[in-house]
Design a protein around this motif. Structure first.
Motif, mmCIF file in Angstrom:
data_model
loop_
_atom_site.group_PDB
_atom_site.id
_atom_site.type_symbol
_atom_site.label_atom_id
_atom_site.label_comp_id
_atom_site.label_asym_id
_atom_site.label_seq_id
_atom_site.Cartn_x
_atom_site.Cartn_y
_atom_site.Cartn_z
ATOM 1 N N VAL A 72 -91.197 77.346 5.123
ATOM 2 C CA VAL A 72 -89.600 77.813 5.687
ATOM 3 C C VAL A 72 -89.789 79.191 5.549
ATOM 4 O O VAL A 72 -88.619 79.389 6.535
ATOM 5 C CB VAL A 72 -89.659 77.548 4.308
ATOM 6 N N ASN A 73 -90.296 80.421 5.501
ATOM 7 C CA ASN A 73 -90.324 81.511 5.418
ATOM 8 C C ASN A 73 -89.557 81.994 6.741
ATOM 9 O O ASN A 73 -89.394 82.326 7.530
ATOM 10 C CB ASN A 73 -90.682 81.875 4.728
ATOM 11 N N LEU B 227 -87.146 80.703 8.846
ATOM 12 C CA LEU B 227 -86.245 81.230 8.378
ATOM 13 C C LEU B 227 -85.290 82.272 9.511
ATOM 14 O O LEU B 227 -84.692 82.942 9.874
ATOM 15 C CB LEU B 227 -85.665 81.324 6.865
ATOM 16 N N HIS C 12 -87.685 70.346 8.646
ATOM 17 C CA HIS C 12 -85.913 69.898 8.666
ATOM 18 C C HIS C 12 -86.242 69.682 7.052
ATOM 19 O O HIS C 12 -85.177 70.793 5.878
ATOM 20 C CB HIS C 12 -85.898 69.224 9.778
ATOM 21 N N VAL D 65 -87.222 72.769 4.782
ATOM 22 C CA VAL D 65 -86.003 74.168 5.072
ATOM 23 C C VAL D 65 -84.947 73.641 4.171
ATOM 24 O O VAL D 65 -84.146 74.494 3.512
ATOM 25 C CB VAL D 65 -85.517 74.036 6.409
ATOM 26 N N ASN D 66 -84.225 72.339 4.584
ATOM 27 C CA ASN D 66 -83.277 71.449 3.754
ATOM 28 C C ASN D 66 -83.263 71.544 2.542
ATOM 29 O O ASN D 66 -82.697 72.456 1.309
ATOM 30 C CB ASN D 66 -82.597 70.293 4.240
ATOM 31 N N THR D 67 -84.674 71.235 1.533
ATOM 32 C CA THR D 67 -85.015 71.347 0.400
ATOM 33 C C THR D 67 -84.517 73.546 -0.224
ATOM 34 O O THR D 67 -84.235 73.564 -1.464
ATOM 35 C CB THR D 67 -86.265 71.523 -0.020
ATOM 36 N N TYR D 68 -85.086 74.577 0.729
ATOM 37 C CA TYR D 68 -85.038 75.461 0.604
ATOM 38 C C TYR D 68 -83.921 76.024 0.408
ATOM 39 O O TYR D 68 -83.682 76.593 -0.684
ATOM 40 C CB TYR D 68 -85.635 76.257 1.436
ATOM 41 N N LYS D 69 -83.107 75.606 1.067
ATOM 42 C CA LYS D 69 -81.574 76.179 0.983
ATOM 43 C C LYS D 69 -81.029 75.205 -0.033
ATOM 44 O O LYS D 69 -79.983 76.032 -0.461
ATOM 45 C CB LYS D 69 -80.843 75.575 2.866
ATOM 46 N N GLU D 70 -81.099 73.917 -0.757
ATOM 47 C CA GLU D 70 -80.972 73.113 -1.410
ATOM 48 C C GLU D 70 -81.186 74.359 -2.763
ATOM 49 O O GLU D 70 -79.750 74.588 -3.992
ATOM 50 C CB GLU D 70 -80.606 72.178 -1.707
ATOM 51 N N ASP E 6 -82.805 77.394 -3.213
ATOM 52 C CA ASP E 6 -83.567 78.046 -3.026
ATOM 53 C C ASP E 6 -83.047 79.777 -4.811
ATOM 54 O O ASP E 6 -81.850 79.318 -5.596
ATOM 55 C CB ASP E 6 -83.223 79.248 -1.850
ATOM 56 N N ASP F 155 -82.904 83.182 -4.005
ATOM 57 C CA ASP F 155 -82.840 84.039 -4.029
ATOM 58 C C ASP F 155 -81.706 85.025 -5.408
ATOM 59 O O ASP F 155 -82.024 86.436 -4.443
ATOM 60 C CB ASP F 155 -81.853 84.267 -2.930
#
Length: 109
Positions: free
Chosen positions: A13-14, A17, A37, A40-45, A47, A49
Motif C-alpha cells: 500500500v505504501n 501511494l 486495490h 489500498v481502499n482498506t488503508y484509506k478507510e 488509516d 496517519d
C-alpha cells in the motif's frame, strides 16, 4: 488462495501511494490487481496517519482506546505498539452503534 501478511499488505500500500500499482504485481508477485486495490481502499478507510502525526508532533498519550472494525483496531494497536503506548481495543466482532441495541449507550433528551 495466497494469504498475505498485514505487514506485507501495508508495504505494498505504501509503495502504491507513492507511485501507483502498475509495477507492483510484478515486483511483489501479487497476481491480482484487485487485491492491491482492496488493500489500498482498506488503508484509506482505516488509516492511522492522524494519530501518528499527533504522536510525532509531541502529543503525550498514556493510553489509546480504539473501538471500531477489527482491522482498524489492529492498525491502531500496531502503531501504538511501536511508540510503547498502552492500548485497549474492543473485541466485539459485531458493532451495532447508534441503535441502542447493546444497552451500553444511554440516550437522554
Amino acid at each position: 488462495m495466497t494469504k498475505y501478511s498485514f505487514e506485507f499488505n501495508l508495504k505494498v500500500v505504501n509503495v502504491y501511494l507513492s507511485g501507483g500499482y502498475r509495477f507492483l504485481t510484478e515486483k511483489y508477485h501479487v497476481k491480482d490487481r484487485k487485491k492491491i486495490h482492496h488493500w489500498v481502499n482498506t488503508y484509506k478507510e482505516f488509516d492511522t496517519d492522524m494519530l501518528k502525526q499527533c504522536i510525532d508532533e509531541g502529543a503525550d498519550y498514556d493510553l489509546v482506546i480504539a473501538i471500531g472494525s477489527i482491522i482498524m483496531m489492529k492498525m491502531v494497536s500496531q502503531l501504538t505498539k511501536t511508540y510503547g503506548i498502552k492500548t485497549i481495543v474492543s473485541m466485539n466482532p459485531v458493532m451495532v452503534d447508534g441503535t441502542g441495541m447493546c444497552g451500553g449507550v444511554s440516550r437522554h433528551s
